[in-house]
Design a protein around this motif. Structure first.
Motif, PDB file in Angstrom:
ATOM      1  N   THR A   1      -4.803   6.987  -0.899  1.00  0.00           N
ATOM      2  CA  THR A   1      -4.168   5.842  -0.492  1.00  0.00           C
ATOM      3  C   THR A   1      -4.287   4.818  -1.731  1.00  0.00           C
ATOM      4  O   THR A   1      -5.498   4.678  -2.234  1.00  0.00           O
ATOM      5  CB  THR A   1      -4.797   5.317   0.738  1.00  0.00           C
ATOM      6  OG1 THR A   1      -4.613   6.332   1.644  1.00  0.00           O
ATOM      7  CG2 THR A   1      -4.094   4.093   1.046  1.00  0.00           C
TER       8      THR A   1
ATOM      9  N   SER B   1       0.649   5.742   0.136  1.00  0.00           N
ATOM     10  CA  SER B   1      -0.228   7.056   0.357  1.00  0.00           C
ATOM     11  C   SER B   1       0.505   8.255  -0.318  1.00  0.00           C
ATOM     12  O   SER B   1       1.848   8.293  -0.319  1.00  0.00           O
ATOM     13  CB  SER B   1      -0.804   7.340   1.654  1.00  0.00           C
ATOM     14  OG  SER B   1       0.644   7.570   2.361  1.00  0.00           O
TER      15      SER B   1
ATOM     16  N   THR C   1      -2.709   1.019  -3.830  1.00  0.00           N
ATOM     17  CA  THR C   1      -2.067  -0.372  -3.550  1.00  0.00           C
ATOM     18  C   THR C   1      -0.895  -0.719  -4.399  1.00  0.00           C
ATOM     19  O   THR C   1      -0.103  -1.428  -4.086  1.00  0.00           O
ATOM     20  CB  THR C   1      -3.179  -1.375  -3.917  1.00  0.00           C
ATOM     21  OG1 THR C   1      -3.411  -1.262  -5.289  1.00  0.00           O
ATOM     22  CG2 THR C   1      -4.365  -1.456  -3.111  1.00  0.00           C
TER      23      THR C   1
ATOM     24  N   SER D   1       1.035  -1.253   0.056  1.00  0.00           N
ATOM     25  CA  SER D   1      -0.116  -0.095  -0.020  1.00  0.00           C
ATOM     26  C   SER D   1       0.883   1.179  -0.064  1.00  0.00           C
ATOM     27  O   SER D   1       2.141   1.121   0.220  1.00  0.00           O
ATOM     28  CB  SER D   1      -0.893   0.125   1.122  1.00  0.00           C
ATOM     29  OG  SER D   1      -0.083   0.125   2.365  1.00  0.00           O
TER      30      SER D   1
ATOM     31  N   CYS E   1      -2.870   8.180  -7.116  1.00  0.00           N
ATOM     32  CA  CYS E   1      -2.912   6.865  -6.761  1.00  0.00           C
ATOM     33  C   CYS E   1      -3.412   5.831  -7.601  1.00  0.00           C
ATOM     34  O   CYS E   1      -4.714   5.977  -7.839  1.00  0.00           O
ATOM     35  CB  CYS E   1      -3.507   6.890  -5.431  1.00  0.00           C
ATOM     36  SG  CYS E   1      -2.735   7.810  -4.001  1.00  0.00           S
TER      37      CYS E   1
END
Length: 117
Positions: free
Chosen positions: A95, A77, A97, A75, A109
């Motif tokens: 956020t 951010s 992956t 993950s 993201c």
């Protein structure tokens, strides 16, 4: 049976009932004082246990963070500040992956872009 009580260098005869009351009174005082002392000792011991902190060292905290990142999968951010003139008026964040990037008043993201309003 009569008990003798010495007061001011002369012998005073105490009736048995009065003698027993005095002895019982003294026993109660001693027992009460002992109970109070035991309660105070337990309270002090409990306060001592509670005052000992569970402070984690920097190494322990780093291990916890590493385990948290491993268990959550990959993950990432990103965040960026939003400006109005030269003053910061807010921020935007996301956020993801796989990929996270930020630029001047925007974040991206996993291919999704968020901009300052």
């Amino acid at each position: 049976m009569r008990k003798y009580f010495f007061a001011q260098k002369r012998i005073v005869l105490l009736p048995p009932l009065l003698y027993n009351l005095k002895i019982n009174f003294i026993k109660k005082k001693i027992l009460g004082g002992t109970a109070l002392l035991a309660i105070a000792a337990v309270a002090a011991w409990n306060m001592n246990l509670n005052s000992q902190g569970n402070d984690l060292s920097d190494v322990s905290l780093a291990n916890v963070e590493a385990l948290a990142q491993e268990s959550g999968g990959n993950s990432c951010s990103a965040s960026a500040n939003c400006y109005y003139g030269s003053q910061i008026e807010g921020s935007v964040s996301c956020t993801g992956t796989s990929t996270c990037t930020s630029g001047h008043e925007y974040v991206k993201c996993d291919g999704n872009t968020s901009k300052c309003a």
